[in-house]
Design a protein around this motif. Structure first.
Motif, PDB file in Angstrom:
ATOM      1  N   ILE A   1       5.884   1.233  -7.879  1.00 20.34           N
ATOM      2  CA  ILE A   1       7.129   0.724  -7.312  1.00 20.34           C
ATOM      3  C   ILE A   1       7.377  -0.732  -7.738  1.00 20.34           C
ATOM      4  CG2 ILE A   1       6.181  -0.072  -5.104  1.00 20.34           C
ATOM      5  CD1 ILE A   1       8.757   1.138  -3.798  1.00 20.34           C
TER       6      ILE A   1
ATOM      7  N   SER B   1       5.937   3.659  -0.471  1.00 22.71           N
ATOM      8  CA  SER B   1       6.364   3.915  -1.847  1.00 22.71           C
ATOM      9  C   SER B   1       6.302   5.406  -2.125  1.00 22.71           C
ATOM     10  CB  SER B   1       5.438   3.184  -2.828  1.00 22.71           C
ATOM     11  OG  SER B   1       5.678   3.599  -4.145  1.00 22.71           O
TER      12      SER B   1
ATOM     13  N   ARG C   1       1.600   5.106  -6.311  1.00 17.99           N
ATOM     14  CA  ARG C   1       2.467   4.338  -5.405  1.00 17.99           C
ATOM     15  C   ARG C   1       2.663   2.883  -5.812  1.00 17.99           C
ATOM     16  NH1 ARG C   1      -1.055   3.687   0.120  1.00 17.99           N
ATOM     17  NH2 ARG C   1      -2.763   2.522  -0.798  1.00 17.99           N
TER      18      ARG C   1
END
Length: 169
Positions: free
Chosen positions: A34, A26, A31
């Protein structure tokens, strides 16, 4: 900025388990974000498909995801290497003085004196600050994306960024 533009958020890098889960990379910050942006548009050299309701979690040093409708490892293997994209319209509006890099790409860059330096080809994060890569034909300039000292104005209507930068640098 076009709302139907596809934005690259990550990619599928491997398999996880036997029930069709995949490992992914990601590029969102953080992260796990996503998974907030749906539907995913997955694209490989030979296939393209829209997935609604993908979900996942952190696993070790990476992320794993379940792709709706993919129930076995063999089917999931066909998506290794796929880019994970979403439409620009699913991303939240940035706050004042915040920008998505993808919205800056392609904007003209001019000095406060009106000298055209080129267009933004891409950006990178260096840790200290983000850096604009500005191309004008063969010439490329790297300009710190620091509002105040260097970046004076970002005008999406005029499709330009005004910078305080020496054109000879």
């Amino acid at each position: 900025m076009t709302e139907d533009r596809q934005i690259l958020l990550g990619r599928i890098v491997g398999l996880y388990g036997v029930q069709g889960w995949v490992r992914l990379e990601s590029w969102t910050e953080p992260r796990m974000q996503i998974f907030r942006y749906q539907p995913w548009l997955l694209k490989t050299a030979s296939a393209e498909k829209e997935f609604h309701g993908s979900r996942g979690r952190e696993q070790g040093k990476g992320l794993v995801a379940e792709l709706p409708g993919i129930a076995d490892r063999d089917e999931a293997a066909s998506w290794i290497g796929a880019e994970i994209r979403v439409l620009r319209s699913v991303l939240p509006r940035p706050r004042k003085d915040e920008y998505y890099w993808v919205d800056l790409e392609g904007l003209a860059v001019v000095t406060v004196d009106g000298t055209v330096l080129g267009t933004v080809s891409h950006l990178i994060a260096t840790g200290a600050n983000d850096v604009l890569f500005v191309r004008d034909g063969e010439k490329e300039r790297l300009i710190p994306f620091v509002t105040g000292p260097f970046v004076k104005d970002v005008d999406f209507d005029a499709r330009r960024i005004v910078v305080d930068w020496d054109p000879d640098f």
